[in-house]
Design a protein around this motif. Structure first.
Motif, PDB file in Angstrom:
ATOM      1  N   TRP A 111     -22.476 -58.580  13.486  1.00  0.00           N
ATOM      2  CA  TRP A 111     -21.762 -57.338  13.784  1.00  0.00           C
ATOM      3  C   TRP A 111     -20.272 -57.619  13.873  1.00  0.00           C
ATOM      4  N   PHE A 112     -19.482 -56.577  14.095  1.00  0.00           N
ATOM      5  CA  PHE A 112     -18.035 -56.763  14.145  1.00  0.00           C
ATOM      6  C   PHE A 112     -17.405 -55.959  15.277  1.00  0.00           C
ATOM      7  N   ASP A 113     -16.274 -56.450  15.745  1.00  0.00           N
ATOM      8  CA  ASP A 113     -15.324 -55.704  16.567  1.00  0.00           C
ATOM      9  C   ASP A 113     -14.093 -55.521  15.696  1.00  0.00           C
ATOM     10  N   THR A 114     -13.587 -54.320  15.593  1.00  0.00           N
ATOM     11  CA  THR A 114     -12.434 -54.072  14.736  1.00  0.00           C
ATOM     12  C   THR A 114     -11.304 -53.419  15.508  1.00  0.00           C
ATOM     13  N   ASP A 115     -10.084 -53.836  15.215  1.00  0.00           N
ATOM     14  CA  ASP A 115      -8.885 -53.186  15.730  1.00  0.00           C
ATOM     15  C   ASP A 115      -8.415 -52.216  14.651  1.00  0.00           C
ATOM     16  N   LEU A 116      -8.666 -50.922  14.868  1.00  0.00           N
ATOM     17  CA  LEU A 116      -8.201 -49.934  13.904  1.00  0.00           C
ATOM     18  C   LEU A 116      -6.681 -49.880  13.908  1.00  0.00           C
ATOM     19  N   THR A 117      -6.106 -49.845  15.092  1.00  0.00           N
ATOM     20  CA  THR A 117      -4.664 -49.990  15.302  1.00  0.00           C
ATOM     21  C   THR A 117      -4.501 -50.921  16.497  1.00  0.00           C
ATOM     22  N   ASP A 118      -3.278 -51.107  16.947  1.00  0.00           N
ATOM     23  CA  ASP A 118      -3.057 -51.974  18.108  1.00  0.00           C
ATOM     24  C   ASP A 118      -3.630 -51.368  19.382  1.00  0.00           C
ATOM     25  N   ARG A 119      -3.920 -50.064  19.383  1.00  0.00           N
ATOM     26  CA  ARG A 119      -4.406 -49.412  20.599  1.00  0.00           C
ATOM     27  C   ARG A 119      -5.795 -48.803  20.456  1.00  0.00           C
ATOM     28  N   VAL A 120      -6.352 -48.806  19.255  1.00  0.00           N
ATOM     29  CA  VAL A 120      -7.661 -48.188  19.019  1.00  0.00           C
ATOM     30  C   VAL A 120      -8.619 -49.239  18.473  1.00  0.00           C
ATOM     31  N   VAL A 121      -9.756 -49.428  19.177  1.00  0.00           N
ATOM     32  CA  VAL A 121     -10.737 -50.435  18.768  1.00  0.00           C
ATOM     33  C   VAL A 121     -12.091 -49.769  18.527  1.00  0.00           C
ATOM     34  N   LEU A 122     -12.914 -50.424  17.734  1.00  0.00           N
ATOM     35  CA  LEU A 122     -14.265 -49.955  17.424  1.00  0.00           C
ATOM     36  C   LEU A 122     -15.173 -51.164  17.375  1.00  0.00           C
ATOM     37  N   SER A 123     -16.383 -51.029  17.909  1.00  0.00           N
ATOM     38  CA  SER A 123     -17.341 -52.129  17.890  1.00  0.00           C
ATOM     39  C   SER A 123     -18.732 -51.593  17.568  1.00  0.00           C
ATOM     40  N   ASN A 124     -19.466 -52.343  16.764  1.00  0.00           N
ATOM     41  CA  ASN A 124     -20.881 -52.028  16.554  1.00  0.00           C
ATOM     42  C   ASN A 124     -21.757 -53.141  17.146  1.00  0.00           C
ATOM     43  N   ALA A 125     -21.262 -53.777  18.200  1.00  0.00           N
ATOM     44  CA  ALA A 125     -22.006 -54.835  18.890  1.00  0.00           C
ATOM     45  C   ALA A 125     -23.289 -54.273  19.502  1.00  0.00           C
ATOM     46  N   PRO A 126     -24.292 -55.119  19.690  1.00  0.00           N
ATOM     47  CA  PRO A 126     -25.552 -54.647  20.305  1.00  0.00           C
ATOM     48  C   PRO A 126     -25.354 -54.066  21.696  1.00  0.00           C
ATOM     49  N   THR A 127     -24.311 -54.493  22.385  1.00  0.00           N
ATOM     50  CA  THR A 127     -24.057 -54.005  23.746  1.00  0.00           C
ATOM     51  C   THR A 127     -23.146 -52.773  23.770  1.00  0.00           C
ATOM     52  N   ALA A 128     -22.650 -52.352  22.611  1.00  0.00           N
ATOM     53  CA  ALA A 128     -21.750 -51.200  22.536  1.00  0.00           C
ATOM     54  C   ALA A 128     -22.555 -49.923  22.304  1.00  0.00           C
ATOM     55  N   PRO A 129     -21.980 -48.751  22.602  1.00  0.00           N
ATOM     56  CA  PRO A 129     -22.662 -47.494  22.282  1.00  0.00           C
ATOM     57  C   PRO A 129     -22.922 -47.419  20.780  1.00  0.00           C
ATOM     58  N   PRO A 130     -24.005 -46.742  20.363  1.00  0.00           N
ATOM     59  CA  PRO A 130     -24.310 -46.643  18.924  1.00  0.00           C
ATOM     60  C   PRO A 130     -23.131 -46.093  18.135  1.00  0.00           C
ATOM     61  N   ALA A 131     -22.825 -46.739  17.011  1.00  0.00           N
ATOM     62  CA  ALA A 131     -21.720 -46.341  16.153  1.00  0.00           C
ATOM     63  C   ALA A 131     -22.261 -45.954  14.779  1.00  0.00           C
ATOM     64  N   LEU A 132     -21.382 -45.405  13.971  1.00  0.00           N
ATOM     65  CA  LEU A 132     -21.771 -45.025  12.612  1.00  0.00           C
ATOM     66  C   LEU A 132     -22.264 -46.244  11.840  1.00  0.00           C
ATOM     67  N   TYR A 133     -21.602 -47.373  12.059  1.00  0.00           N
ATOM     68  CA  TYR A 133     -21.947 -48.586  11.330  1.00  0.00           C
ATOM     69  C   TYR A 133     -23.077 -49.325  12.030  1.00  0.00           C
ATOM     70  N   GLY A 134     -24.068 -49.741  11.252  1.00  0.00           N
ATOM     71  CA  GLY A 134     -25.134 -50.558  11.800  1.00  0.00           C
ATOM     72  C   GLY A 134     -24.744 -52.026  11.771  1.00  0.00           C
ATOM     73  N   GLN A 135     -25.677 -52.859  12.161  1.00  0.00           N
ATOM     74  CA  GLN A 135     -25.490 -54.304  12.098  1.00  0.00           C
ATOM     75  C   GLN A 135     -26.267 -54.850  10.909  1.00  0.00           C
ATOM     76  N   ALA A 136     -26.061 -56.113  10.605  1.00  0.00           N
ATOM     77  CA  ALA A 136     -26.770 -56.764   9.501  1.00  0.00           C
ATOM     78  C   ALA A 136     -27.779 -57.755  10.071  1.00  0.00           C
ATOM     79  N   PHE A 137     -28.975 -57.736   9.498  1.00  0.00           N
ATOM     80  CA  PHE A 137     -30.058 -58.630   9.907  1.00  0.00           C
ATOM     81  C   PHE A 137     -30.382 -59.560   8.755  1.00  0.00           C
ATOM     82  N   PHE A 138     -30.291 -60.874   9.018  1.00  0.00           N
ATOM     83  CA  PHE A 138     -30.630 -61.907   8.037  1.00  0.00           C
ATOM     84  C   PHE A 138     -31.884 -62.625   8.550  1.00  0.00           C
ATOM     85  N   PRO A 139     -33.035 -62.404   7.930  1.00  0.00           N
ATOM     86  CA  PRO A 139     -34.293 -62.914   8.498  1.00  0.00           C
ATOM     87  C   PRO A 139     -34.506 -64.412   8.273  1.00  0.00           C
TER      88      PRO A 139
END
Length: 198
Positions: A111-139
């Motif tokens: 998964w990723f944490d992204t800095d959209l700008t210096d003041r706005v962040v987005l995360s699709n981490a398992p511990t973060a609220p559900p986001a538009l972006y999913g995570q990737a699973f490599f079996p």
């Protein structure tokens, strides 16, 4: 590298590109339902169908998912940091993943944490609220049954092949007797005659 060059040539003074940077993380994950739905999909077909080659194709692919923090079997490890003002670093890492609980490591969760700008962040981490972006699973195939404190030596690598990325991932236990190695290049049915022509 291309993104940094495009910004240098085309971005107006004072302009801001979004996102600014990404930090990508990886952890061992337990998800029996996802594993059954992906790697185990053909095993569920009734009858006498020989499915080993199809199962192998599935085990070498990656899948979009949405896991929770409770499903992680290890602490997150940093994979790569991408600063889009600079050339991209190599997309590869090797690390020791220690089990934080008893469980089954069905594969890697990315998964990723992204800095959209210096003041706005987005995360699709398992511990973060559900986001538009999913995570990737490599079996992993086979999977690893883990006890608290068990260690896996893990590798993850991506190489640009044309317009897409070819991924390889591997894991082995301390004894070296249990080991897996996968590649998305093995997730595609390949025709020998077509390969010969290429």
């Amino acid at each position: 590298q291309a993104a940094a060059e495009i910004r240098r040539r085309l971005l107006a003074p004072g302009g801001v590109c979004i996102p600014r940077r990404d930090r990508v993380y990886v952890a061992l994950v337990e998800d029996d339902a996802l594993y059954a739905r992906t790697v185990g999909a053909w095993a569920a077909v009734s009858g006498t169908l020989e499915h080993e080659s199809l199962t192998s194709l599935m085990a070498n692919g990656w899948f979009r998912t949405r896991a929770s923090g409770e499903q992680l079997v290890s602490e997150p490890a940093p994979f790569v940091a991408l600063d889009y003002d600079r050339p991209a670093p190599a997309l590869q890492a090797c690390w020791d993943a220690f089990a934080t609980r008893d469980g089954i490591a069905h594969g890697l969760l990315v998964w990723f944490d992204t800095d959209l700008t210096d003041r706005v962040v987005l995360s699709n981490a398992p511990t973060a609220p559900p986001a538009l972006y999913g995570q990737a699973f490599f079996p992993f195939r086979p999977t690893f049954r883990m006890r608290l404190g068990d260690r896996l030596r893990v590798e993850l690598r991506s190489v640009l092949a044309g317009d897409a990325h070819a991924w390889t991932w591997a894991a082995r236990d301390d004894s070296g007797e249990r080991a897996v190695r996968h590649s998305t290049l093995l997730s595609l049915p390949l025709d020998p005659e077509a390969l010969q022509r290429r």
